[in-house]
Scaffold this motif. Sequence first.
Motif, PDB file in Angstrom:
ATOM      1  N   VAL A 145       0.842  -1.197   0.000  1.00 24.74           N
ATOM      2  CA  VAL A 145       0.000   0.000   0.000  1.00 24.74           C
ATOM      3  C   VAL A 145       0.879   1.249   0.000  1.00 24.74           C
ATOM      4  O   VAL A 145       0.650   2.183  -0.773  1.00 24.74           O
ATOM      5  CB  VAL A 145      -0.960   0.005   1.212  1.00 24.74           C
ATOM      6  CG1 VAL A 145      -1.714   1.317   1.311  1.00 24.74           C
ATOM      7  CG2 VAL A 145      -1.924  -1.168   1.129  1.00 24.74           C
ATOM      8  N   ARG A 146       1.900   1.250   0.834  1.00 27.72           N
ATOM      9  CA  ARG A 146       2.821   2.407   0.885  1.00 27.72           C
ATOM     10  C   ARG A 146       3.534   2.600  -0.442  1.00 27.72           C
ATOM     11  O   ARG A 146       3.693   3.721  -0.923  1.00 27.72           O
ATOM     12  CB  ARG A 146       3.842   2.214   2.000  1.00 27.72           C
ATOM     13  CG  ARG A 146       3.280   2.452   3.362  1.00 27.72           C
ATOM     14  CD  ARG A 146       4.369   2.401   4.425  1.00 27.72           C
ATOM     15  NE  ARG A 146       3.800   2.614   5.738  1.00 27.72           N
ATOM     16  CZ  ARG A 146       4.152   1.957   6.807  1.00 27.72           C
ATOM     17  NH1 ARG A 146       5.097   1.038   6.747  1.00 27.72           N
ATOM     18  NH2 ARG A 146       3.589   2.208   7.961  1.00 27.72           N
ATOM     19  N   LEU A 147       3.981   1.518  -1.041  1.00 28.56           N
ATOM     20  CA  LEU A 147       4.683   1.594  -2.319  1.00 28.56           C
ATOM     21  C   LEU A 147       3.776   2.151  -3.415  1.00 28.56           C
ATOM     22  O   LEU A 147       4.194   3.017  -4.203  1.00 28.56           O
ATOM     23  CB  LEU A 147       5.194   0.202  -2.711  1.00 28.56           C
ATOM     24  CG  LEU A 147       6.395   0.190  -3.627  1.00 28.56           C
ATOM     25  CD1 LEU A 147       7.644   0.552  -2.837  1.00 28.56           C
ATOM     26  CD2 LEU A 147       6.552  -1.184  -4.243  1.00 28.56           C
ATOM     27  N   ILE A 148       2.550   1.681  -3.467  1.00 25.68           N
ATOM     28  CA  ILE A 148       1.589   2.189  -4.452  1.00 25.68           C
ATOM     29  C   ILE A 148       1.328   3.669  -4.204  1.00 25.68           C
ATOM     30  O   ILE A 148       1.306   4.479  -5.140  1.00 25.68           O
ATOM     31  CB  ILE A 148       0.274   1.378  -4.404  1.00 25.68           C
ATOM     32  CG1 ILE A 148       0.510  -0.054  -4.885  1.00 25.68           C
ATOM     33  CG2 ILE A 148      -0.814   2.048  -5.234  1.00 25.68           C
ATOM     34  CD1 ILE A 148      -0.657  -1.002  -4.625  1.00 25.68           C
ATOM     35  N   PHE A 149       1.165   4.046  -2.942  1.00 19.40           N
ATOM     36  CA  PHE A 149       0.904   5.447  -2.597  1.00 19.40           C
ATOM     37  C   PHE A 149       2.064   6.336  -3.042  1.00 19.40           C
ATOM     38  O   PHE A 149       1.855   7.381  -3.664  1.00 19.40           O
ATOM     39  CB  PHE A 149       0.658   5.574  -1.088  1.00 19.40           C
ATOM     40  CG  PHE A 149       0.292   6.956  -0.645  1.00 19.40           C
ATOM     41  CD1 PHE A 149      -0.962   7.467  -0.913  1.00 19.40           C
ATOM     42  CD2 PHE A 149       1.192   7.749   0.040  1.00 19.40           C
ATOM     43  CE1 PHE A 149      -1.314   8.745  -0.503  1.00 19.40           C
ATOM     44  CE2 PHE A 149       0.859   9.024   0.448  1.00 19.40           C
ATOM     45  CZ  PHE A 149      -0.409   9.518   0.179  1.00 19.40           C
ATOM     46  N   VAL A 150       3.281   5.900  -2.765  1.00 17.13           N
ATOM     47  CA  VAL A 150       4.466   6.673  -3.163  1.00 17.13           C
ATOM     48  C   VAL A 150       4.548   6.769  -4.685  1.00 17.13           C
ATOM     49  O   VAL A 150       4.839   7.835  -5.236  1.00 17.13           O
ATOM     50  CB  VAL A 150       5.757   6.047  -2.574  1.00 17.13           C
ATOM     51  CG1 VAL A 150       6.995   6.646  -3.205  1.00 17.13           C
ATOM     52  CG2 VAL A 150       5.788   6.235  -1.070  1.00 17.13           C
ATOM     53  N   ALA A 151       4.274   5.673  -5.373  1.00 13.11           N
ATOM     54  CA  ALA A 151       4.327   5.675  -6.841  1.00 13.11           C
ATOM     55  C   ALA A 151       3.311   6.646  -7.430  1.00 13.11           C
ATOM     56  O   ALA A 151       3.618   7.399  -8.362  1.00 13.11           O
ATOM     57  CB  ALA A 151       4.094   4.261  -7.380  1.00 13.11           C
ATOM     58  N   VAL A 152       2.101   6.662  -6.874  1.00 14.66           N
ATOM     59  CA  VAL A 152       1.067   7.571  -7.369  1.00 14.66           C
ATOM     60  C   VAL A 152       1.454   9.021  -7.083  1.00 14.66           C
ATOM     61  O   VAL A 152       1.300   9.905  -7.936  1.00 14.66           O
ATOM     62  CB  VAL A 152      -0.307   7.224  -6.751  1.00 14.66           C
ATOM     63  CG1 VAL A 152      -1.338   8.304  -7.044  1.00 14.66           C
ATOM     64  CG2 VAL A 152      -0.790   5.873  -7.266  1.00 14.66           C
ATOM     65  N   MET A 153       1.979   9.281  -5.878  1.00 12.25           N
ATOM     66  CA  MET A 153       2.411  10.643  -5.553  1.00 12.25           C
ATOM     67  C   MET A 153       3.535  11.092  -6.470  1.00 12.25           C
ATOM     68  O   MET A 153       3.531  12.232  -6.960  1.00 12.25           O
ATOM     69  CB  MET A 153       2.856  10.727  -4.090  1.00 12.25           C
ATOM     70  CG  MET A 153       1.737  10.680  -3.102  1.00 12.25           C
ATOM     71  SD  MET A 153       2.278  10.848  -1.394  1.00 12.25           S
ATOM     72  CE  MET A 153       2.864  12.523  -1.359  1.00 12.25           C
ATOM     73  N   LEU A 154       4.486  10.214  -6.720  1.00 10.04           N
ATOM     74  CA  LEU A 154       5.602  10.534  -7.597  1.00 10.04           C
ATOM     75  C   LEU A 154       5.123  10.796  -9.024  1.00 10.04           C
ATOM     76  O   LEU A 154       5.514  11.788  -9.660  1.00 10.04           O
ATOM     77  CB  LEU A 154       6.628   9.403  -7.576  1.00 10.04           C
ATOM     78  CG  LEU A 154       7.934   9.644  -8.308  1.00 10.04           C
ATOM     79  CD1 LEU A 154       8.684  10.835  -7.720  1.00 10.04           C
ATOM     80  CD2 LEU A 154       8.811   8.392  -8.221  1.00 10.04           C
TER      81      LEU A 154
END
Length: 121
Positions: A103-112
Amino acid sequence: MKGWKNIAGGIITGAAVGAANGIFGGGGGMIAVPLLSGMMGLGGRSAHATAILVIAPVCLASAVVYVVSGYASLPVIIPSAIGMTAGGVLGAKLLGGLPLSVVRLIFVAVMLAAGIRMVLP
């Protein structure tokens, strides 16, 4: 005193999220999750779930202002809202089953991706 700290933190977090959502037409969750985690001390899943719940009325309020101001098109809003609702249900179900690290990885990817998209023409 902790109660007052939580209330103040909630008000500050809510004001930042509402302002971002109003200015950008969305994206308040990108600010809400880190603030709910850091300032309010919520865990990962709780921060994501809380962000979704608090963003809903903020989005509705912003949408009303945009529609009344003539910035939004109802023929675009209605099918988009149907798709986003279905995606929201799917995402909420996935949140409960995915490991927090994913979930954190997906969130970071979307923010990036969103940040890069804002910078590039």
